[in-house]
Design a protein around this motif. Sequence first.
Motif, PDB file in Angstrom:
ATOM      1  N   ALA A   1     -12.951   2.769  -0.447  1.00  0.00           N
ATOM      2  CA  ALA A   1     -13.602   1.534  -0.895  1.00  0.00           C
ATOM      3  C   ALA A   1     -14.440   1.769  -2.148  1.00  0.00           C
ATOM      4  O   ALA A   1     -14.450   0.939  -3.070  1.00  0.00           O
ATOM      5  N   GLU A   2     -15.153   2.896  -2.199  1.00  0.00           N
ATOM      6  CA  GLU A   2     -15.979   3.185  -3.375  1.00  0.00           C
ATOM      7  C   GLU A   2     -15.119   3.392  -4.617  1.00  0.00           C
ATOM      8  O   GLU A   2     -15.431   2.874  -5.700  1.00  0.00           O
TER       9      GLU A   2
ATOM     10  N   VAL B   1       0.827  -1.211   0.000  1.00  0.00           N
ATOM     11  CA  VAL B   1       0.000   0.000   0.000  1.00  0.00           C
ATOM     12  C   VAL B   1       0.859   1.257   0.000  1.00  0.00           C
ATOM     13  O   VAL B   1       0.520   2.265  -0.603  1.00  0.00           O
ATOM     14  N   ASP B   2       2.012   1.209   0.672  1.00  0.00           N
ATOM     15  CA  ASP B   2       2.888   2.371   0.787  1.00  0.00           C
ATOM     16  C   ASP B   2       3.714   2.525  -0.488  1.00  0.00           C
ATOM     17  O   ASP B   2       4.771   1.948  -0.632  1.00  0.00           O
TER      18      ASP B   2
ATOM     19  N   GLU C   1      -9.711 -10.987   3.762  1.00  0.00           N
ATOM     20  CA  GLU C   1      -8.328 -10.529   3.859  1.00  0.00           C
ATOM     21  C   GLU C   1      -8.005  -9.566   2.707  1.00  0.00           C
ATOM     22  O   GLU C   1      -8.430  -9.786   1.583  1.00  0.00           O
ATOM     23  N   PHE C   2      -7.265  -8.489   3.014  1.00  0.00           N
ATOM     24  CA  PHE C   2      -6.783  -7.576   1.981  1.00  0.00           C
ATOM     25  C   PHE C   2      -5.552  -6.874   2.518  1.00  0.00           C
ATOM     26  O   PHE C   2      -5.297  -6.884   3.739  1.00  0.00           O
TER      27      PHE C   2
ATOM     28  N   LEU D   1      -5.550   2.688   2.780  1.00  0.00           N
ATOM     29  CA  LEU D   1      -5.668   1.336   3.321  1.00  0.00           C
ATOM     30  C   LEU D   1      -7.000   0.707   2.926  1.00  0.00           C
ATOM     31  O   LEU D   1      -7.059  -0.469   2.557  1.00  0.00           O
ATOM     32  N   SER D   2      -8.080   1.482   3.005  1.00  0.00           N
ATOM     33  CA  SER D   2      -9.398   0.959   2.631  1.00  0.00           C
ATOM     34  C   SER D   2      -9.458   0.629   1.147  1.00  0.00           C
ATOM     35  O   SER D   2     -10.056  -0.378   0.742  1.00  0.00           O
ATOM     36  N   ALA D   3      -8.826   1.460   0.334  1.00  0.00           N
ATOM     37  CA  ALA D   3      -8.834   1.238  -1.112  1.00  0.00           C
ATOM     38  C   ALA D   3      -8.088  -0.030  -1.499  1.00  0.00           C
ATOM     39  O   ALA D   3      -8.320  -0.590  -2.581  1.00  0.00           O
ATOM     40  N   SER D   4      -7.215  -0.524  -0.613  1.00  0.00           N
ATOM     41  CA  SER D   4      -6.460  -1.734  -0.944  1.00  0.00           C
ATOM     42  C   SER D   4      -7.340  -2.983  -0.946  1.00  0.00           C
ATOM     43  O   SER D   4      -6.889  -4.065  -1.354  1.00  0.00           O
TER      44      SER D   4
END
Length: 322
Positions: free
Chosen positions: A184-185, A11-12, A303-304, A56-59
Amino acid sequence: MNSSETLPPSVDNGWATRLAHAMHEAVTAQDAGLGRTAGELIRHGGKRLRPRLLFLSASLGEADEALLVHAAAAIELMHVGSLLHDDVMDGATTRRGAPSVNSRWGNAHAVTTGTHVLACAMAELAHLPHGVVSTVTEAAFTLCSGQLRETEHVYDVDLAVDEHLEIIRMKTATLFGLPCRLGAELAGCDPGHVDALFRYGQQLGIAFQLTDDLLDLLGDPVDLGKPTGTDLRAGVFSYSVLLALRQTPGGRLAALLRHENLSAREASEAAALVRRSGTVDATRELARTYADGAAAALAELPEFPGRDALAVTARRTASRME
């Protein structure tokens, strides 16, 4: 904690640098003078917690990184603008360990800069899909309504704790739930997963504010980067304070807090009365309950890459005052 401390390697990917550049570009594009003041605030940084929640949510799915940066910039600029307005209302003299804008250049300049930053946040939305813009606009209205409700209850020793928690939901939790939902969207996640992440963010936001209010009573001003007791002197009473007031209605604490312009000695006395009341422990317990609620919402998800970091954030929020 730096901006990427809790981000997993997947993610980073340099988002913090691109975010800082996007925010700087946004605030300087229309007015160089206001942009300099706002830019200085941005350079002082902060944890960038809300943008981190978005990435993080987008991952959980797949998203265009440029859109994520624009969304993160909009949310963080909303946060910065609201802080400028808060500092004026609270009479704050420092912010993040440096003199606040209102203490350096006056309330009028701070309010104008805050409004400019909020306008810049709205401009960032032009890069985003229409549905996302509607979500952010709705959140902005909620944030402003929460600020108004808080203003209506300054020095209100009879404020109900339920109303206080609703103000927290509107003022603070909104800017925690929003990045989780937007990430997330924009990543095209299932609506049920979007809802779970939104609930995670809102529960986390309430836990965060409850512990932040405890820091105003118990924390170290050097570590906080601002004086303690600011909320007491501004007539903004936290959960611990309101519970203590319920214990002894009409007592010494209420007598101190009914009037404006508490002296440093009076504010110290009021804080001591709250600490002796035992309501600090009740506040810690409530913060843990909300942090547990955030973890429960997260447990509904598969899991993500960002899931463990989000779980760590919830645990750390609950333990800030332990």
